[in-house]
Write a protein that holds these residues in place. Structure first.
Motif, mmCIF file in Angstrom:
data_model
loop_
_atom_site.group_PDB
_atom_site.id
_atom_site.type_symbol
_atom_site.label_atom_id
_atom_site.label_comp_id
_atom_site.label_asym_id
_atom_site.label_seq_id
_atom_site.Cartn_x
_atom_site.Cartn_y
_atom_site.Cartn_z
ATOM 1 N N TYR A 16 0.971 -1.260 0.465
ATOM 2 C CA TYR A 16 -0.029 0.345 0.621
ATOM 3 C C TYR A 16 0.766 1.397 -0.271
ATOM 4 O O TYR A 16 0.748 2.381 -0.972
ATOM 5 C CB TYR A 16 -1.201 0.116 1.586
ATOM 6 N N ALA A 17 2.185 1.278 0.737
ATOM 7 C CA ALA A 17 2.830 1.924 0.849
ATOM 8 C C ALA A 17 3.701 2.736 -0.539
ATOM 9 O O ALA A 17 3.527 3.444 -0.914
ATOM 10 C CB ALA A 17 4.467 2.125 1.624
ATOM 11 N N LEU A 18 3.248 1.587 -1.137
ATOM 12 C CA LEU A 18 4.353 1.869 -2.180
ATOM 13 C C LEU A 18 3.076 1.887 -3.685
ATOM 14 O O LEU A 18 3.774 3.067 -4.184
ATOM 15 C CB LEU A 18 5.283 0.366 -2.693
ATOM 16 N N SER A 19 2.021 1.502 -3.032
ATOM 17 C CA SER A 19 1.159 2.089 -4.316
ATOM 18 C C SER A 19 0.948 3.620 -4.314
ATOM 19 O O SER A 19 0.717 3.922 -4.995
ATOM 20 C CB SER A 19 0.001 1.594 -4.693
ATOM 21 N N HIS A 20 1.127 3.910 -3.120
ATOM 22 C CA HIS A 20 0.064 5.370 -2.889
ATOM 23 C C HIS A 20 1.501 5.718 -2.275
ATOM 24 O O HIS A 20 1.054 7.521 -2.195
ATOM 25 C CB HIS A 20 -0.947 5.012 -1.923
ATOM 26 N N PHE A 21 2.686 6.115 -2.508
ATOM 27 C CA PHE A 21 3.531 6.812 -1.947
ATOM 28 C C PHE A 21 3.511 7.304 -0.438
ATOM 29 O O PHE A 21 3.471 8.038 -0.277
ATOM 30 C CB PHE A 21 3.981 7.735 -3.240
ATOM 31 N N ASN A 22 2.726 6.322 0.227
ATOM 32 C CA ASN A 22 2.286 7.077 1.815
ATOM 33 C C ASN A 22 2.868 6.598 2.787
ATOM 34 O O ASN A 22 3.535 5.278 3.049
ATOM 35 C CB ASN A 22 0.753 5.889 1.718
ATOM 36 N N GLN A 23 3.343 7.846 3.036
ATOM 37 C CA GLN A 23 4.572 8.053 4.479
ATOM 38 C C GLN A 23 3.772 7.086 5.619
ATOM 39 O O GLN A 23 5.042 6.066 6.537
ATOM 40 C CB GLN A 23 5.351 9.135 4.708
ATOM 41 N N GLU A 24 2.517 7.051 6.123
ATOM 42 C CA GLU A 24 2.183 6.746 6.742
ATOM 43 C C GLU A 24 2.368 5.241 7.564
ATOM 44 O O GLU A 24 2.684 4.849 7.962
ATOM 45 C CB GLU A 24 0.896 7.325 7.653
ATOM 46 N N ALA A 25 1.805 4.557 5.767
ATOM 47 C CA ALA A 25 2.171 3.480 5.822
ATOM 48 C C ALA A 25 3.048 2.277 6.252
ATOM 49 O O ALA A 25 3.348 1.687 7.331
ATOM 50 C CB ALA A 25 1.424 3.028 5.123
#
Length: 233
Positions: free
Chosen positions: A37-46
C-alpha cells in the motif's frame, strides 16, 4: 495413564507454539499489505507502520525459539515431532525474513518520497508480482496449519510464476534504462523493490518445503518439482 497425560500436555504445547507461528505469520502478512500500500500510494504513514511492526516480528521469533528449546529439552520428542519442531523454527526464521523484506520496501518508499522522485516511478508494474507473493505466503501458512502436502507442492509450482514475473520485469527495466539514461536511478530503485518482493515468494516456497519435510520426512530443498512430486506420492 501418566503417559497419556504427558502426551496430552505435549500435544497442547505443540498446538500452542503452532498457534504462535500463525500469529507471527499474520503479522508478517499485514506488513506486506502495508508495504505494498505504501508503495502503490507513496504513503509515508503506512511505510512507518511497517517499520514499527518489525520489532514485534523479531521479538516473536525469539519467543517461539525459546519455547521450542524448552519443549525439546523437556519432552525429548520422537522423530516426527522433532521434525515438526525443527520445521517450526525454520518457518519462524523465514517469517522474520519476510518482515525484513517488507521493512526494506517501506524504507525504500520513504527514501523515494523524501527524494521527490515518487511521481516519476512507475510502481504499478510491481503490483502483479506483489499480489502473487502475498497470496503465496497466505497459502503457505494455511497449508502449514493443515500440514497439507498437496497444497505445499502447488505452492512450489506457483513460486515459479513469481520468478517469471521478476525476470520479465528486469528485462523491462533494462530496456527502460537503455532508452532513457535519466531513468537509471528510479529504475534501480524499482529493481531493489522487485527483488524484495521476489524474496517474499522464496520464503513462502521454503515454508512449503518444510511441510513436506514434516509429513514425509523428505528434505526436498534444491530438488526439482518432478522429484518432489515423486517423493510425496
Amino acid at each position: 495413564m501418566p503417559d497419556k497425560h504427558l502426551s496430552s500436555q505435549f500435544d497442547s504445547e505443540l498446538n500452542a507454539v503452532s498457534g504462535r507461528v500463525m500469529e507471527m505469520g499474520g503479522l508478517a502478512e499485514s506488513q506486506i499489505r502495508l508495504a505494498i500500500y505504501a508503495l502503490s500510494h507513496f504513503n509515508q504513514e503506512a511505510a512507518i507502520e511497517v517499520i514499527e511492526k518489525e520489532a514485534r516480528v523479531n521479538a516473536m521469533e525469539l519467543e517461539i525459539d525459546r519455547d521450542l528449546s524448552s519443549i525439546i529439552g523437556r519432552r525429548q520428542p520422537t522423530a516426527r515431532d522433532l521434525r515438526l519442531l525443527i520445521a517450526i523454527s525454520k518457518t519462524t526464521a523465514n517469517l522474520e525474513r519476510v518482515g525484513d523484506e517488507a521493512e526494506k520496501i517501506a524504507r525504500m518508499v520513504r527514501s523515494i518520497i523524501d527524494s521527490g522522485a515518487a511521481r516519476s516511478l512507475p510502481s504499478s508494474e510491481l503490483r502483479i508480482a506483489s499480489d502473487l507473493a502475498s497470496g503465496l505466503l497466505r497459502k503457505a501458512l494455511d497449508a502449514f496449519a493443515r500440514l497439507d502436502v498437496t497444497a505445499a507442492v502447488s505452492i512450489l509450482k506457483e513460486d515459479d510464476e513469481i520468478d517469471k514475473e521478476f525476470d520479465g520485469f528486469v528485462r523491462k527495466l533494462i530496456t527502460y534504462m537503455m532508452e532513457d539514461p535519466r531513468t537509471i536511478s528510479p529504475s534501480l530503485d524499482l529493481l531493489f523493490l522487485a527483488k524484495a518482493i521476489e524474496r517474499i515468494g522464496d520464503h513462502a516456497k521454503n515454508i512449503a518445503e518444510f511441510i513436506i519435510y514434516i509429513v514425509k520426512g523428505e528434505d526436498v530443498r534444491h530438488t526439482s518439482i518432478e522429484q518432489i512430486e515423486s517423493a510425496v506420492r
